[in-house]
Design a protein around this motif. Structure first.
Motif, PDB file in Angstrom:
ATOM      1  N   TYR A 124       0.685  -1.150   0.003  1.00 17.85           N
ATOM      2  CA  TYR A 124      -0.009  -0.168   0.090  1.00 17.85           C
ATOM      3  C   TYR A 124       0.805   1.082   0.156  1.00 17.85           C
ATOM      4  O   TYR A 124       0.298   2.239  -0.048  1.00 17.85           O
ATOM      5  CB  TYR A 124      -1.029  -0.214   1.081  1.00 17.85           C
ATOM      6  CG  TYR A 124      -1.831  -1.068   1.287  1.00 17.85           C
ATOM      7  CD1 TYR A 124      -2.756  -1.538   0.434  1.00 17.85           C
ATOM      8  CD2 TYR A 124      -1.786  -2.193   2.347  1.00 17.85           C
ATOM      9  CE1 TYR A 124      -3.756  -2.491   0.562  1.00 17.85           C
ATOM     10  CE2 TYR A 124      -2.658  -3.299   2.301  1.00 17.85           C
ATOM     11  CZ  TYR A 124      -3.575  -3.249   1.413  1.00 17.85           C
ATOM     12  OH  TYR A 124      -4.268  -4.455   1.504  1.00 17.85           O
ATOM     13  N   GLY A 125       2.268   1.112   0.087  1.00 17.06           N
ATOM     14  CA  GLY A 125       3.235   2.485   0.219  1.00 17.06           C
ATOM     15  C   GLY A 125       3.360   2.674   1.510  1.00 17.06           C
ATOM     16  O   GLY A 125       2.625   2.129   2.690  1.00 17.06           O
ATOM     17  N   ASP A 126       4.105   3.451   1.921  1.00 21.89           N
ATOM     18  CA  ASP A 126       4.510   4.072   3.157  1.00 21.89           C
ATOM     19  C   ASP A 126       3.531   5.096   3.686  1.00 21.89           C
ATOM     20  O   ASP A 126       3.817   6.334   3.384  1.00 21.89           O
ATOM     21  CB  ASP A 126       6.115   4.661   3.058  1.00 21.89           C
ATOM     22  CG  ASP A 126       6.305   5.018   4.715  1.00 21.89           C
ATOM     23  OD1 ASP A 126       5.504   4.876   5.469  1.00 21.89           O
ATOM     24  OD2 ASP A 126       7.616   5.384   4.759  1.00 21.89           O
ATOM     25  N   ASN A 127       2.539   4.846   4.186  1.00 22.71           N
ATOM     26  CA  ASN A 127       1.366   5.851   4.822  1.00 22.71           C
ATOM     27  C   ASN A 127       0.991   5.343   5.923  1.00 22.71           C
ATOM     28  O   ASN A 127       1.196   4.203   6.432  1.00 22.71           O
ATOM     29  CB  ASN A 127       0.598   5.964   3.552  1.00 22.71           C
ATOM     30  CG  ASN A 127      -0.306   4.636   3.466  1.00 22.71           C
ATOM     31  OD1 ASN A 127      -0.811   3.805   4.112  1.00 22.71           O
ATOM     32  ND2 ASN A 127      -0.258   3.897   1.957  1.00 22.71           N
ATOM     33  N   SER A 130      -0.635   1.857   6.144  1.00 27.90           N
ATOM     34  CA  SER A 130       0.385   1.000   6.276  1.00 27.90           C
ATOM     35  C   SER A 130       1.149   0.537   7.413  1.00 27.90           C
ATOM     36  O   SER A 130       1.335  -0.284   7.973  1.00 27.90           O
ATOM     37  CB  SER A 130       1.352   1.007   5.165  1.00 27.90           C
ATOM     38  OG  SER A 130       0.728   1.077   3.893  1.00 27.90           O
ATOM     39  N   ARG A 267       6.732  -7.260  -7.723  1.00 30.98           N
ATOM     40  CA  ARG A 267       7.229  -6.172  -6.891  1.00 30.98           C
ATOM     41  C   ARG A 267       7.506  -6.561  -5.381  1.00 30.98           C
ATOM     42  O   ARG A 267       8.550  -5.993  -4.898  1.00 30.98           O
ATOM     43  CB  ARG A 267       6.022  -5.201  -6.744  1.00 30.98           C
ATOM     44  CG  ARG A 267       5.744  -4.329  -7.983  1.00 30.98           C
ATOM     45  CD  ARG A 267       4.540  -3.124  -7.715  1.00 30.98           C
ATOM     46  NE  ARG A 267       4.396  -2.292  -8.898  1.00 30.98           N
ATOM     47  CZ  ARG A 267       3.345  -2.456 -10.017  1.00 30.98           C
ATOM     48  NH1 ARG A 267       2.751  -3.789  -9.841  1.00 30.98           N
ATOM     49  NH2 ARG A 267       3.587  -1.672 -10.721  1.00 30.98           N
TER      50      ARG A 267
END
Length: 364
Positions: A124-127, A130, A267
């Motif tokens: 989900y990306g660094d947010n 997450s 990925r």
């Protein structure tokens, strides 16, 4: 020894279900353990993979999904485990991970994580979401006696967070018998057609391959939400007939035997079983060096090529080397077959048996 595994279900034909079915059967048949698999809500559905008749299936009968019934599942799980009275309870780190440590069945609690510490960050990306999911998982796993992870890299990631982390690879699910002659003019890939697998990058790499070797094809096996998008990309790049979406296969082993190499463009991964399966079939592998897993299976120049994450030029060049150099293709195929021996079930299951026995001795 009585061992209970907790998993959402067994009806899905996924890698975790396949591996658990093999491990539970081996522990019951070859090691004499009393093995239970506790599912949340099978609703009468059958397991997707063969199981030894010695493995006992117990269903809680309540969905473990987040929602109104979530805590009913926790109470039901506690009742089931108390009735079974296992020596060791193993969570496969579904939603049961939040209930297993507090179950008062008297067993030692072990967690088995089939992904990686950075799963949510990578997905989900660094947010904030997450980071919250990661911290919540860390907090839950701190309540277990031991965490078992699939790769050495992930063991290092968890080692500074949890007091007891062990690493055991997944066992090979294919037998080492037949292997590919690597003479067919095709490469293959297999896996869910989802964002994680990054098939668009693989297709971009194959576009470069097709310019040099138009008589070779790439066959992709699997299904998923991105199927239509991937098909449109194949068409827009003029690769119809050169890249083919084959759907799901009921006999992926035969498809591997009739291929000359396997591609992985993920990925991120936990521990990609498709690479082990390809090794067992004697297929040279070309994989992105993603977190985690491929670097502990693929060795450049020995059983395939490990190329930088997202580098489609490097992937294309590696594929072309295998196409153009038949002796190299044969050498790496043989190397892949030999490297699969490290993951034979008897080798891996000895490690699990030793771990369970040591845990029981600690239980006293």
């Amino acid at each position: 020894m009585r061992i209970a595994y907790c998993i959402h279900s067994l009806n899905l034909a996924g890698g975790m279900e396949r591996v658990l079915s093999l491990k539970a059967s081996k522990l019951a048949e070859d090691y004499g353990h009393d093995v239970f698999i506790v599912t949340a809500s099978m609703k009468g559905r059958q397991p997707a993979f063969p199981l030894s008749p010695k493995v006992k299936l117990v269903d809680v009968g309540v969905s473990d999904r987040f929602g109104p019934g979530f805590f009913r599942y926790g109470r039901g799980l506690n009742k089931v485990l108390t009735r079974i009275a296992p020596d060791v309870t193993v969570s496969l780190c579904g939603n049961d991970v939040y209930f297993v440590p507090s179950c008062d069945d008297g067993s030692l609690k072990l967690a088995e994580f089939h992904f990686s510490h950075d799963k949510f960050l990578l997905k989900y990306g660094d947010n904030p979401y997450s980071r919250w999911r990661t911290k919540t998982l860390e907090k839950a796993l701190k309540k277990f006696h031991t965490l078992v992870v699939l790769t050495q890299a992930d063991a290092r990631a968890w080692s500074g967070i949890l007091p007891s982390v062990k690493q055991i690879y997944n066992p090979l699910t294919f037998s080492l018998s037949d292997r590919s002659q690597v003479s067919a003019k095709r490469f293959m890939a297999a896996g869910r057609l989802e964002n994680q697998k990054d098939y668009p990058a693989m297709i971009q790499a194959w576009k470069k391959v097709a310019e040099r070797h138009p008589d070779w094809t790439l066959d992709i096996f699997g299904d998923g939400h991105q199927k239509d998008d991937i098909q449109r990309l194949v068409s827009s790049e003029g690769l119809e007939g050169k890249v083919r979406l084959m759907g799901r296969s009921s006999d992926i082993r035969s498809e591997m035997l009739n291929s000359s190499g396997l591609l992985l463009s993920s990925r991120f991964e936990g521990f990609p079983m498709v690479l082990l399966e390809a090794s067992a079939m004697g297929l040279p592998m070309v994989s992105f060096d993603c977190h985690y897993g491929p670097s502990e299976i693929v060795r450049t120049g020995e059983n395939g090529f490990l190329v930088p994450l997202g580098d489609t030029d490097a992937m294309a060049e590696a594929i072309c080397q295998l196409i153009e150099d038949v002796p190299l293709r044969q050498k790496l195929g043989k190397g892949a077959f030999e490297s699969a021996r490290s993951f034979l079930p008897e080798r891996i299951m000895n490690q699990w048996d030793s771990l369970f026995r040591s845990l029981k001795s600690n239980l006293g």
